[in-house]
Design a protein around this motif. Sequence first.
Motif, PDB file in Angstrom:
ATOM      1  N   MET A   1      39.223 -18.014  -1.918  1.00 14.27           N
ATOM      2  CA  MET A   1      39.369 -17.972  -3.323  1.00 14.27           C
ATOM      3  C   MET A   1      40.680 -18.318  -3.793  1.00 14.27           C
ATOM      4  O   MET A   1      41.431 -18.190  -3.181  1.00 14.27           O
ATOM      5  CB  MET A   1      39.001 -16.749  -4.139  1.00 14.27           C
ATOM      6  CG  MET A   1      37.493 -16.222  -4.086  1.00 14.27           C
ATOM      7  SD  MET A   1      37.307 -14.506  -4.779  1.00 14.27           S
ATOM      8  CE  MET A   1      38.403 -13.479  -3.878  1.00 14.27           C
ATOM      9  N   HIS A  33      43.269 -16.130   0.997  1.00 11.37           N
ATOM     10  CA  HIS A  33      43.016 -16.783  -0.350  1.00 11.37           C
ATOM     11  C   HIS A  33      44.250 -17.634  -0.824  1.00 11.37           C
ATOM     12  O   HIS A  33      45.396 -17.368  -0.242  1.00 11.37           O
ATOM     13  CB  HIS A  33      42.966 -15.563  -1.557  1.00 11.37           C
ATOM     14  CG  HIS A  33      41.724 -14.732  -1.273  1.00 11.37           C
ATOM     15  ND1 HIS A  33      40.427 -15.055  -1.033  1.00 11.37           N
ATOM     16  CD2 HIS A  33      41.743 -13.409  -0.580  1.00 11.37           C
ATOM     17  CE1 HIS A  33      39.508 -14.122  -0.665  1.00 11.37           C
ATOM     18  NE2 HIS A  33      40.413 -13.089  -0.391  1.00 11.37           N
ATOM     19  N   HIS A 108      39.385 -19.709  -9.112  1.00  3.89           N
ATOM     20  CA  HIS A 108      38.151 -19.034  -9.374  1.00  3.89           C
ATOM     21  C   HIS A 108      38.236 -17.827 -10.230  1.00  3.89           C
ATOM     22  O   HIS A 108      37.681 -17.417 -10.833  1.00  3.89           O
ATOM     23  CB  HIS A 108      37.793 -18.764  -8.039  1.00  3.89           C
ATOM     24  CG  HIS A 108      37.458 -20.044  -7.061  1.00  3.89           C
ATOM     25  ND1 HIS A 108      38.266 -20.110  -5.815  1.00  3.89           N
ATOM     26  CD2 HIS A 108      36.672 -20.861  -7.227  1.00  3.89           C
ATOM     27  CE1 HIS A 108      37.792 -21.213  -5.358  1.00  3.89           C
ATOM     28  NE2 HIS A 108      36.821 -21.635  -6.152  1.00  3.89           N
ATOM     29  N   GLU A 398      39.568  -6.443  -3.753  1.00  4.06           N
ATOM     30  CA  GLU A 398      38.770  -7.777  -3.344  1.00  4.06           C
ATOM     31  C   GLU A 398      37.361  -7.848  -3.406  1.00  4.06           C
ATOM     32  O   GLU A 398      36.577  -8.913  -3.779  1.00  4.06           O
ATOM     33  CB  GLU A 398      39.012  -8.062  -1.808  1.00  4.06           C
ATOM     34  CG  GLU A 398      38.932  -9.434  -1.267  1.00  4.06           C
ATOM     35  CD  GLU A 398      39.238  -9.647   0.153  1.00  4.06           C
ATOM     36  OE1 GLU A 398      39.573 -10.795   0.496  1.00  4.06           O
ATOM     37  OE2 GLU A 398      39.350  -8.497   0.810  1.00  4.06           O
ATOM     38  N   ARG A 402      35.720 -10.762  -5.680  1.00  2.00           N
ATOM     39  CA  ARG A 402      34.641 -11.861  -5.253  1.00  2.00           C
ATOM     40  C   ARG A 402      33.355 -11.404  -6.093  1.00  2.00           C
ATOM     41  O   ARG A 402      32.457 -12.653  -6.385  1.00  2.00           O
ATOM     42  CB  ARG A 402      34.362 -11.359  -3.832  1.00  2.00           C
ATOM     43  CG  ARG A 402      35.296 -11.863  -2.848  1.00  2.00           C
ATOM     44  CD  ARG A 402      34.769 -11.484  -1.361  1.00  2.00           C
ATOM     45  NE  ARG A 402      35.744 -11.870  -0.333  1.00  2.00           N
ATOM     46  CZ  ARG A 402      36.039 -13.150   0.005  1.00  2.00           C
ATOM     47  NH1 ARG A 402      35.240 -14.206  -0.202  1.00  2.00           N
ATOM     48  NH2 ARG A 402      37.086 -13.354   1.226  1.00  2.00           N
ATOM     49  N   SER A 403      32.791 -10.289  -6.501  1.00  2.00           N
ATOM     50  CA  SER A 403      31.851 -10.134  -7.265  1.00  2.00           C
ATOM     51  C   SER A 403      31.692 -10.808  -8.510  1.00  2.00           C
ATOM     52  O   SER A 403      30.973 -11.196  -9.228  1.00  2.00           O
ATOM     53  CB  SER A 403      31.423  -8.770  -7.560  1.00  2.00           C
ATOM     54  OG  SER A 403      30.198  -8.410  -8.293  1.00  2.00           O
TER      55      SER A 403
END
Length: 417
Positions: A1, A33, A108, A398, A402-403
């Motif tokens: 990400m 990342h 992101h 983390e 991500r979710s």
Amino acid sequence: MKVLIISLNYAPEVTGVGKYSAELAEWLALQGHTIRVITASPYYPEWRIKAGYNALTYSTEQINNVSVIRVPFWCPKRPSGLKRVLHLMSFAVFASPAALWQIAWRPHAVWLVEPPLFASPVALFAARVASASCWLHVQDYEVDAAFRLGILKGHVARKLALRVERWLMSRADVVSTPSAAMTRLAVQKGVSSEKAFTFPNWVDTQHAHPNSTDNPYRAQLTIGHGALVVLYSGNLGLKQGLEIIVDAAKLLTWRADIMFLICGAGPAKDVLLEKARDVPNVKFLGLQPKERFNELLSAADIHVLPQLAGAADLVMPSKLGPMLSSSRPVIATANEGTELWSVINSVGVAVEPGSFTALSHAILRLADDPSLRERLGTLGRQYAASNFSKETILLQFEARLRSSVLGKRDLGDRATT
């Protein structure tokens, strides 16, 4: 990400928000990342620009695989009232062009630390245009704190400020805070429970750990082996009620075996030095390098954590975790029913905020009961390991990040079909 972090404070600051923002960014970088940070020149807690930095220009540097963008801002020498508001606003103003420039990078996630809430509009806008998830992390409810502590005043101003705060918070994809009580307050302020997330300030229990060897600080400060050290270490702020430590020391001058050590930097240091000028059982140390962090914690027999009653559940002190991890008992000033009281009451000693008499009695109780000190120290260490473990907390963060990013992508995909 790819994560864009906007945080007023960052490394090489070693205390407070700067410490946690830097550790988070560097940990994410180690996980693979790509991290960029928009921040100010280091100034905290001395409120003085660190040598080698310029608060009047934009600059970039690379720190431990993290790209750091420094923006201009105003750093008042004596932060109080309107000056503090202007200080926060100046960072938000000059961080805005830097944030807008990063839209082309297509992050992101955009991760903003409050304070300053003033930077929320540009963070939200940048995230929206880049189709990124916008995460607001509230280290301190600056609006509530400003009014409760008298920094800002007026019913109309308060009502307007809270309305703006509510509007901004409700538009973030995730709103996190360091404590359960602060997370509940976020929900009360209009954040949906699905968006609210508790993200505690962690402690590296491998770095902050018990140390029973001869302590170099005791030799450095000529503190005898038989003396008990009562330590406060951290930011020396004007609105923390730290005077209570010196007042308690004055009450205990008759105990030659109890020494008070105040370590740190900040705008209240001169006030405390003057107040303790003729108090023989109080010693001062400047801000210490992070390499000596564990040695400093281990110099204590008892930690004290003053907290004003008005700020009880508006902020969870980040220094609590390291104090507990050191296996030394902690005395905190906290009203019953607050989250800080709930934690301390189970593993330490909680006393009435603002009462130096209550604080001195608690110190005497622990000073005269070595077995109680040992038991509470052990309980505190166990609590820190179970609740403030760095690796556990950051892995949970983390996963949630991500979710949030995937959820944003799914919404974008549906919008284009």
